[in-house]
Enzyme design. Structure first.
Site, PDB file in Angstrom:
ATOM      1  N   GLU A  83       0.854  -1.194   0.000  1.00 17.94           N
ATOM      2  CA  GLU A  83       0.000   0.000   0.000  1.00 17.94           C
ATOM      3  C   GLU A  83       0.892   1.247   0.000  1.00 17.94           C
ATOM      4  O   GLU A  83       0.466   2.323   0.399  1.00 17.94           O
ATOM      5  CB  GLU A  83      -1.010  -0.011   1.137  1.00 17.94           C
ATOM      6  CG  GLU A  83      -0.496  -0.337   2.505  1.00 17.94           C
ATOM      7  CD  GLU A  83      -1.615  -0.484   3.524  1.00 17.94           C
ATOM      8  OE1 GLU A  83      -2.398   0.447   3.676  1.00 17.94           O
ATOM      9  OE2 GLU A  83      -1.690  -1.550   4.158  1.00 17.94           O
ATOM     10  N   CYS A 120      -3.736  -3.762   4.143  1.00 11.26           N
ATOM     11  CA  CYS A 120      -2.805  -4.765   4.699  1.00 11.26           C
ATOM     12  C   CYS A 120      -3.200  -6.204   4.367  1.00 11.26           C
ATOM     13  O   CYS A 120      -2.407  -7.123   4.571  1.00 11.26           O
ATOM     14  CB  CYS A 120      -2.716  -4.609   6.205  1.00 11.26           C
ATOM     15  SG  CYS A 120      -2.357  -2.938   6.726  1.00 11.26           S
ATOM     16  N   HIS A 244      -3.127  -9.998  11.889  1.00 11.94           N
ATOM     17  CA  HIS A 244      -2.542  -8.743  11.409  1.00 11.94           C
ATOM     18  C   HIS A 244      -2.225  -7.894  12.643  1.00 11.94           C
ATOM     19  O   HIS A 244      -3.082  -7.736  13.519  1.00 11.94           O
ATOM     20  CB  HIS A 244      -3.523  -8.007  10.489  1.00 11.94           C
ATOM     21  CG  HIS A 244      -3.091  -6.600  10.215  1.00 11.94           C
ATOM     22  ND1 HIS A 244      -1.878  -6.322   9.625  1.00 11.94           N
ATOM     23  CD2 HIS A 244      -3.670  -5.393  10.490  1.00 11.94           C
ATOM     24  CE1 HIS A 244      -1.740  -5.004   9.527  1.00 11.94           C
ATOM     25  NE2 HIS A 244      -2.808  -4.432  10.042  1.00 11.94           N
TER      26      HIS A 244
HETATM   27  N1  CAA Z   1       1.034   3.503  30.026  1.00  9.27           N
HETATM   28  C1  CAA Z   1       0.411   2.355  29.676  1.00  9.27           C
HETATM   29  N2  CAA Z   1      -0.624   2.306  28.785  1.00  9.27           N
HETATM   30  C2  CAA Z   1      -1.032   3.464  28.232  1.00  9.27           C
HETATM   31  C3  CAA Z   1      -0.437   4.703  28.560  1.00  9.27           C
HETATM   32  C4  CAA Z   1       0.633   4.693  29.513  1.00  9.27           C
HETATM   33  N3  CAA Z   1       1.256   5.817  29.862  1.00  9.27           N
HETATM   34  N4  CAA Z   1      -1.068   5.669  27.852  1.00  9.27           N
HETATM   35  C5  CAA Z   1      -2.025   5.070  27.111  1.00  9.27           C
HETATM   36  N5  CAA Z   1      -2.001   3.740  27.339  1.00  9.27           N
HETATM   37  C6  CAA Z   1      -2.832   2.707  26.703  1.00  9.27           C
HETATM   38  C7  CAA Z   1      -4.284   3.080  26.548  1.00  9.27           C
HETATM   39  O1  CAA Z   1      -5.022   2.800  27.732  1.00  9.27           O
HETATM   40  C8  CAA Z   1      -4.681   2.185  25.383  1.00  9.27           C
HETATM   41  O2  CAA Z   1      -4.849   0.841  25.824  1.00  9.27           O
HETATM   42  P1  CAA Z   1      -6.282   0.132  25.688  1.00  9.27           P
HETATM   43  O3  CAA Z   1      -6.687   0.283  24.260  1.00  9.27           O
HETATM   44  O4  CAA Z   1      -6.020  -1.275  26.083  1.00  9.27           O
HETATM   45  O5  CAA Z   1      -7.181   0.883  26.602  1.00  9.27           O
HETATM   46  C9  CAA Z   1      -3.414   2.156  24.529  1.00  9.27           C
HETATM   47  O6  CAA Z   1      -2.355   2.596  25.360  1.00  9.27           O
HETATM   48  C10 CAA Z   1      -3.485   3.073  23.308  1.00  9.27           C
HETATM   49  O7  CAA Z   1      -3.813   4.350  23.774  1.00  9.27           O
HETATM   50  P2  CAA Z   1      -4.865   5.246  22.987  1.00  9.27           P
HETATM   51  O8  CAA Z   1      -6.037   4.412  22.590  1.00  9.27           O
HETATM   52  O9  CAA Z   1      -5.097   6.501  23.768  1.00  9.27           O
HETATM   53  O10 CAA Z   1      -3.981   5.580  21.694  1.00  9.27           O
HETATM   54  P3  CAA Z   1      -4.221   6.658  20.613  1.00  9.27           P
HETATM   55  O11 CAA Z   1      -5.661   6.902  20.408  1.00  9.27           O
HETATM   56  O12 CAA Z   1      -3.326   7.807  20.875  1.00  9.27           O
HETATM   57  O13 CAA Z   1      -3.609   5.914  19.332  1.00  9.27           O
HETATM   58  C11 CAA Z   1      -4.214   4.516  17.500  1.00  9.27           C
HETATM   59  C12 CAA Z   1      -3.880   4.585  19.002  1.00  9.27           C
HETATM   60  C13 CAA Z   1      -5.531   5.250  17.286  1.00  9.27           C
HETATM   61  C14 CAA Z   1      -4.373   3.080  17.091  1.00  9.27           C
HETATM   62  C15 CAA Z   1      -3.100   5.208  16.701  1.00  9.27           C
HETATM   63  O14 CAA Z   1      -1.867   4.617  16.950  1.00  9.27           O
HETATM   64  C16 CAA Z   1      -3.372   5.162  15.214  1.00  9.27           C
HETATM   65  O15 CAA Z   1      -4.102   5.982  14.663  1.00  9.27           O
HETATM   66  N6  CAA Z   1      -2.737   4.178  14.496  1.00  9.27           N
HETATM   67  C17 CAA Z   1      -2.902   3.992  13.070  1.00  9.27           C
HETATM   68  C18 CAA Z   1      -4.144   3.210  12.748  1.00  9.27           C
HETATM   69  C19 CAA Z   1      -4.093   1.806  13.266  1.00  9.27           C
HETATM   70  O16 CAA Z   1      -3.039   1.223  13.422  1.00  9.27           O
HETATM   71  N7  CAA Z   1      -5.262   1.228  13.505  1.00  9.27           N
HETATM   72  C20 CAA Z   1      -5.354  -0.155  13.902  1.00  9.27           C
HETATM   73  C21 CAA Z   1      -6.525  -0.852  13.252  1.00  9.27           C
HETATM   74  S1  CAA Z   1      -6.514  -0.570  11.484  1.00  9.27           S
HETATM   75  C22 CAA Z   1      -5.371  -1.674  10.869  1.00  9.27           C
HETATM   76  O17 CAA Z   1      -5.012  -2.613  11.515  1.00  9.27           O
HETATM   77  C23 CAA Z   1      -4.817  -1.408   9.500  1.00  9.27           C
HETATM   78  C24 CAA Z   1      -3.441  -0.883   9.620  1.00  9.27           C
HETATM   79  O18 CAA Z   1      -2.491  -1.633   9.637  1.00  9.27           O
HETATM   80  C25 CAA Z   1      -3.235   0.578   9.695  1.00  9.27           C
END
Ligand code: CAA
Length: 445
Positions: A83, A120, A244
């Site tokens: 991709e 993916c 994945h």
């Molecule tokens: N210590 C320990 N844990 C912590 C922490 C800390 N200081 N701060 C946060 N966390 C935990 C949170 O509690 C959360 O855990 P849970 O989900 O178990 O509750 C985890 O860390 C992640 O925190 P957030 O949900 O707040 O993270 P975020 O919203 O900032 O970002 C994300 C996460 C949205 C996935 C971001 O990384 C993102 O946009 N990634 C790209 C998209 C992606 O990967 N999506 C996944 C599904 S799509 C897919 O799989 C296709 C692909 O390859 C892209």
């Protein structure tokens, strides 16, 4: 029926490493635990200035051909899943074939080449295409080379920046495979979704939270579809379940969902009933919302039970060992997870010959695919031949400033020249552009 599946696999990582808790977190003024505990990541792989999806894919493919003693005539298809493509017409597979033709006698002129796109999940789809081509009897005794290659970079400042990665997985799909045989049965969960996309742009537009919900919803549909043509699965049916892995934290959620689904109406659900009750059944609730809330409550308790923790440690955790160190490789990610699991078996002297894997692939946009694999006799030799641990150790560890400059150097909209951090040796490198803006590659001895 002759077995068809993956005969060999090779992995090539981007040659730079970004340390997430120690380099990235302090620069972003974040708690390192967000990366290590929350997302489950330690380091991510990053491409050096002379690397791209072609060099990484060609380097993985060359290693595979050298190790298996293959010549171009042995390969009847080259399918590239990515991709991160940089051309809307000329497929990456032609560039990779061109690279390989620089170092092997003969050519791939009679091999069918293409490029697969569905985020993916395209790596798994390319394996499907190869499988179907062989099953249809069109392969003339030849194998298919499938290359999943990506530079999974996000715009700086995007939440996805934490999950970046870069690398390639080359796989040979053949009759009588040495590594795994693929099941004919498959399950799909597929819907028109707007969770993650790249509308003719290099870096993705992402609705992060939604992307996680869509991943789980499509995966659940795919599991149900698979069960409708295969069998009602039990959690102990599989040695490992590679999913994945955009980041290990996502797989934590998928694993729990899968466990809950597969213990339903089994002795495990009965044994857990004293501790956390039985799973809510939809018929017991007035509306869907109330049912879903009850399911969430059950899952919260389930994840803290010894039964679940033990299963997760044995069946899921080993699939994440490499992912923690390399980040998201998009199309290659689920194939890295499979390799990671089998490497864990080899390191622990566990013979998994004849055992089953359940492979859960996912692509945004969105589609999940589930199939089973049976581990073949030659698995240990294939897995022990991988050099990924050495490659990971040799990565150049970038400072935050270096990370920013190399990210800019890979940004198609920026014209930033940068000295490489590592010295290429015995590999393909990107050396510039030709008169029609085509990319140029050389092999460096
Ligand atoms: N210590 C320990 N844990 C912590 C922490 C800390 N200081 N701060 C946060 N966390 C935990 C949170 O509690 C959360 O855990 P849970 O989900 O178990 O509750 C985890 O860390 C992640 O925190 P957030 O949900 O707040 O993270 P975020 O919203 O900032 O970002 C994300 C996460 C949205 C996935 C971001 O990384 C993102 O946009 N990634 C790209 C998209 C992606 O990967 N999506 C996944 C599904 S799509 C897919 O799989 C296709 C692909 O390859 C892209």
């Amino acid at each position: 029926m002759t077995a068809v599946g993956i005969d060999a696999i090779e992995i090539w990582t981007g040659k730079l490493q970004l340390d997430l808790p120690n380099t990235f977190a302090p620069a972003k003024d974040q708690d390192p635990g967000y990366y290590t505990e929350g997302l489950g990541l330690e380091t991510s792989s990053f491409p050096d200035t002379y690397e791209d999806i072609v060099t990484m894919g060609a380097n993985a493919a060359k290693r595979l051909m050298d190790r298996k003693g293959l010549v171009p005539d042995d390969v009847g298809r080259i399918d590239v899943a990515t991709e991160s493509a940089f051309d809307n017409s000329k497929p990456v597979s032609t560039y990779i074939a061109g690279c390989l033709e620089k170092v092997y006698e003969g050519d791939f002129h009679h091999a069918n080449k293409g490029e697969r796109k569905f985020a993916c999940v395209a790596g798994t789809q390319s394996i499907d295409d190869a499988y179907n081509w062989i099953r249809a009897g069109r392969n003339r005794g030849r194998s298919a080379l499938v290359v999943a290659t990506d530079t999974a970079l996000y715009a700086r400042g995007d939440p996805g920046e934490a999950t970046q990665g870069a690398g390639a997985v080359a796989m040979l799909v053949s009759e009588e495979p040495s590594l795994v045989e693929l099941s004919t049965e498959q399950g799909y969960g597929s819907a028109d979704e707007t969770d993650f996309l790249k509308p003719n742009q290099q870096f993705p537009s992402v609705d992060g939270k939604r992307s996680m919900q869509v991943y789980l919803a499509r995966m659940r549909e795919a599991v149900e579809d698979f069960e409708s043509v295969a069998w009602d699965m039990h959690p102990e049916d599989f040695a490992y379940i590679p999913f994945h892995t955009p980041f290990p934290g996502m797989v934590r959620k998928a694993g729990l969902l899968g466990y809950r689904h597969t213990i339903r109406d089994t002795e495990i659900e009965d044994e857990l009933a004293d501790e956390i009750g039985r799973q809510p059944r939809e018929a017991e609730y007035d509306d869907r919302e109330a049912y879903e809330e009850a399911i969430r409550g059950y899952m919260d308790e389930l994840k803290d039970t010894d039964a679940y923790r033990d299963w997760y440690r044995r069946v899921i955790e080993p699939t994440l060992n490499l992912s923690r160190r390399v980040g998201n490789w998009y199309t290659g990610s689920v194939h890295v997870a499979r390799a990671s699991a089998l490497a864990h078996a080899a390191e622990n002297d566990r013979d998994v010959t004849g055992e089953k894997l359940l492979v859960g692939s996912y692509g945004s946009g969105a589609q999940a695919e589930i199939h089973a694999e049976t581990v073949q006799e030659g698995w240990r030799e294939e897995i022990e031949a991988l050099s990924i641990d050495d490659q990971l150790e040799r990565r150049y560890d970038v400072s935050y400033d270096e990370y920013e400059t190399v990210h800019d150097a890979h940004n198609h909209e920026m014209d930033r020249e940068l000295e490489e951090f590592t010295t290429p040796e015995g590999e393909f490198v990107h050396v510039g552009w030709g008169r029609m803006s085509e990319r140029k590659y050389e092999y460096v001895e």
